[in-house]
Design a protein around this motif. Structure first.
Motif, PDB file in Angstrom:
ATOM      1  N   ASP A  42      72.758  45.003 -51.259  1.00  0.00           N
ATOM      2  CA  ASP A  42      73.986  44.941 -50.555  1.00  0.00           C
ATOM      3  C   ASP A  42      73.272  44.385 -48.870  1.00  0.00           C
ATOM      4  OD1 ASP A  42      76.242  45.230 -49.076  1.00  0.00           O
ATOM      5  OD2 ASP A  42      76.734  46.697 -49.867  1.00  0.00           O
ATOM      6  N   ILE A  43      73.220  42.668 -48.432  1.00  0.00           N
ATOM      7  CA  ILE A  43      73.178  42.215 -47.642  1.00  0.00           C
ATOM      8  C   ILE A  43      74.168  41.321 -46.813  1.00  0.00           C
ATOM      9  CG2 ILE A  43      71.047  41.287 -48.926  1.00  0.00           C
ATOM     10  CD1 ILE A  43      72.316  38.655 -49.164  1.00  0.00           C
ATOM     11  N   LEU A  44      73.948  40.949 -45.090  1.00  0.00           N
ATOM     12  CA  LEU A  44      74.778  41.559 -44.012  1.00  0.00           C
ATOM     13  C   LEU A  44      75.048  40.072 -44.251  1.00  0.00           C
ATOM     14  CD1 LEU A  44      73.749  43.723 -41.006  1.00  0.00           C
ATOM     15  CD2 LEU A  44      75.354  43.907 -42.298  1.00  0.00           C
ATOM     16  N   ASN A  45      74.206  38.464 -44.580  1.00  0.00           N
ATOM     17  CA  ASN A  45      74.582  37.617 -44.468  1.00  0.00           C
ATOM     18  C   ASN A  45      73.209  36.936 -45.529  1.00  0.00           C
ATOM     19  OD1 ASN A  45      75.348  37.128 -41.803  1.00  0.00           O
ATOM     20  ND2 ASN A  45      73.581  38.157 -40.718  1.00  0.00           N
ATOM     21  N   ILE A  46      74.389  35.474 -45.985  1.00  0.00           N
ATOM     22  CA  ILE A  46      73.483  35.408 -47.581  1.00  0.00           C
ATOM     23  C   ILE A  46      70.918  34.837 -46.874  1.00  0.00           C
ATOM     24  CG2 ILE A  46      73.984  32.755 -46.578  1.00  0.00           C
ATOM     25  CD1 ILE A  46      73.228  34.325 -50.201  1.00  0.00           C
ATOM     26  N   GLU A  47      71.517  34.410 -45.331  1.00  0.00           N
ATOM     27  CA  GLU A  47      70.036  34.127 -44.848  1.00  0.00           C
ATOM     28  C   GLU A  47      69.201  35.066 -45.446  1.00  0.00           C
ATOM     29  OE1 GLU A  47      72.617  34.090 -43.169  1.00  0.00           O
ATOM     30  OE2 GLU A  47      72.739  32.036 -42.622  1.00  0.00           O
ATOM     31  N   ASP A  48      69.870  36.375 -45.571  1.00  0.00           N
ATOM     32  CA  ASP A  48      68.720  37.564 -46.338  1.00  0.00           C
ATOM     33  C   ASP A  48      68.531  37.408 -48.226  1.00  0.00           C
ATOM     34  OD1 ASP A  48      69.223  39.070 -43.871  1.00  0.00           O
ATOM     35  OD2 ASP A  48      70.703  39.973 -43.964  1.00  0.00           O
ATOM     36  N   PHE A  49      68.845  36.567 -48.635  1.00  0.00           N
ATOM     37  CA  PHE A  49      68.457  36.238 -49.936  1.00  0.00           C
ATOM     38  C   PHE A  49      67.196  36.364 -50.804  1.00  0.00           C
ATOM     39  CE2 PHE A  49      68.919  33.325 -53.782  1.00  0.00           C
ATOM     40  CZ  PHE A  49      68.594  34.918 -54.239  1.00  0.00           C
ATOM     41  N   PRO A  50      66.864  35.570 -49.268  1.00  0.00           N
ATOM     42  CA  PRO A  50      64.666  35.396 -49.419  1.00  0.00           C
ATOM     43  C   PRO A  50      64.685  36.779 -49.906  1.00  0.00           C
ATOM     44  CG  PRO A  50      66.112  33.625 -48.150  1.00  0.00           C
ATOM     45  CD  PRO A  50      66.974  34.007 -48.936  1.00  0.00           C
ATOM     46  N   SER A  51      64.761  37.539 -48.855  1.00  0.00           N
ATOM     47  CA  SER A  51      63.891  38.261 -48.603  1.00  0.00           C
ATOM     48  C   SER A  51      63.782  39.655 -49.932  1.00  0.00           C
ATOM     49  CB  SER A  51      64.334  39.177 -47.651  1.00  0.00           C
ATOM     50  OG  SER A  51      65.302  39.762 -47.438  1.00  0.00           O
ATOM     51  N   VAL A  52      65.092  39.466 -50.479  1.00  0.00           N
ATOM     52  CA  VAL A  52      65.100  40.139 -51.571  1.00  0.00           C
ATOM     53  C   VAL A  52      64.763  39.505 -53.144  1.00  0.00           C
ATOM     54  CG1 VAL A  52      66.889  40.137 -53.664  1.00  0.00           C
ATOM     55  CG2 VAL A  52      67.857  40.812 -50.907  1.00  0.00           C
ATOM     56  N   LEU A  53      64.321  38.719 -52.992  1.00  0.00           N
ATOM     57  CA  LEU A  53      63.989  37.877 -53.983  1.00  0.00           C
ATOM     58  C   LEU A  53      61.706  38.310 -54.022  1.00  0.00           C
ATOM     59  CD1 LEU A  53      64.571  34.015 -54.286  1.00  0.00           C
ATOM     60  CD2 LEU A  53      66.006  36.359 -55.225  1.00  0.00           C
ATOM     61  N   LYS A  54      61.443  38.065 -52.209  1.00  0.00           N
ATOM     62  CA  LYS A  54      59.926  38.694 -51.675  1.00  0.00           C
ATOM     63  C   LYS A  54      60.445  40.108 -52.624  1.00  0.00           C
ATOM     64  CE  LYS A  54      57.177  38.093 -48.372  1.00  0.00           C
ATOM     65  NZ  LYS A  54      56.758  37.673 -46.645  1.00  0.00           N
ATOM     66  N   ASN A  55      61.622  40.875 -52.263  1.00  0.00           N
ATOM     67  CA  ASN A  55      60.695  41.678 -52.511  1.00  0.00           C
ATOM     68  C   ASN A  55      60.777  42.528 -53.686  1.00  0.00           C
ATOM     69  OD1 ASN A  55      60.384  42.464 -49.489  1.00  0.00           O
ATOM     70  ND2 ASN A  55      62.119  42.124 -49.133  1.00  0.00           N
TER      71      ASN A  55
END
Length: 248
Positions: A42-55
């Motif tokens: 559940d991400i607030l902005n699409i800009e948070d998508f790369p951090s999902v991949l990284k984690n």
């Protein structure tokens, strides 16, 4: 069976209600995919998508839902031809080379779900909404040879304003499809602002929402004799299509 510790998940916003997590968790348990898991991101902005991949380095596939089906595309390495034509992605496959490829299984799920309801007189549709889901529905209608018009609150060249829908509109459009989130739980008393008294037994009312099982949109249409269907079966079809895509 897939190799060990495969993680799948859903990218979206305010997705605690999500169909996908429950569906795939149950699927993995029933089919003994013991090393597969499914998680909501559940991400607030699409800009948070790369951090999902990284984690989550062991991610092997993702679903994408509102409001990111269109805005996710720049973050992908490639998209399938159909997803490119639609302009929306709801499935991401992690290729053997580690690239992200976007697909659309919404159109497939909608087409399979709508087809059994169609009769000879169902020639034209009204699509309520203009987002990613609406684009997938339009693509499916193209495949079925059904013409359509979009309905939106904002004036656009190819759309009808809600305030202009009348008896003639209903005469000319025998399928009405709600592709907006209006009426989704917990806001179950809401419904798209259309004149429901013009529905008839000649009409199909299709709501992409599945929670609640019967929205106000469907209840009001059914009261006038329309054939009604919610989005649950469409979601099952698109989920199984996603599973095939991930396992290519």
């Amino acid at each position: 069976m897939l190799p060990n510790n495969k993680k799948f998940g859903l990218i979206g916003k305010d997705i605690s209600y999500s169909f996908s997590k429950k569906y795939f968790t149950e699927k993995f348990a029933q089919d003994l995919y013991e090393d597969c898991s499914y998680e909501n991101f559940d991400i607030l902005n699409i800009e948070d998508f790369p951090s999902v991949l990284k984690n989550n380095p062991n991610l092997k596939g993702l679903n994408v839902t509102i409001p990111y089906k269109e805005s996710i595309i720049p973050y992908l390495d490639t998209v399938s031809d159909k997803a490119f034509q639609i302009g929306a992605v709801n499935v991401i496959r992690f290729t053997k080379k580690g690239n992200l490829k976007g697909y659309n299984s919404d159109w497939f799920g909608f087409k399979k779900s709508l087809e059994p309801l169609l009769q000879v007189h169902h020639k034209k549709a009204l699509i309520l909404g203009t987002g990613g889901a609406a684009k997938a529905v339009a693509f499916a209608l193209d495949q079925l040879g059904i013409t359509y018009s979009f309905v939106s609150r904002e004036a656009n060249p190819n759309t009808i304003d809600y305030s202009l829908i009348n008896a003639t509109t209903f005469d000319n459009h025998q399928i009405i499809i709600n592709c907006t989130p209006v009426g989704t739980s917990p806001n179950t008393k809401e419904f798209p602002p259309i004149p429901y008294n013009y529905f008839s037994k000649q009409h199909i009312a299709f709501d992409l929402i599945y929670n609640p099982e019967e929205t106000q949109f469907l209840k009001k249409a059914k009261k006038q004799g329309a054939v009604t269907k919610n989005g649950y079966e469409m979601l099952v079809f698109q989920a199984e299509k996603a599973w095939k895509i991930w396992n290519k």
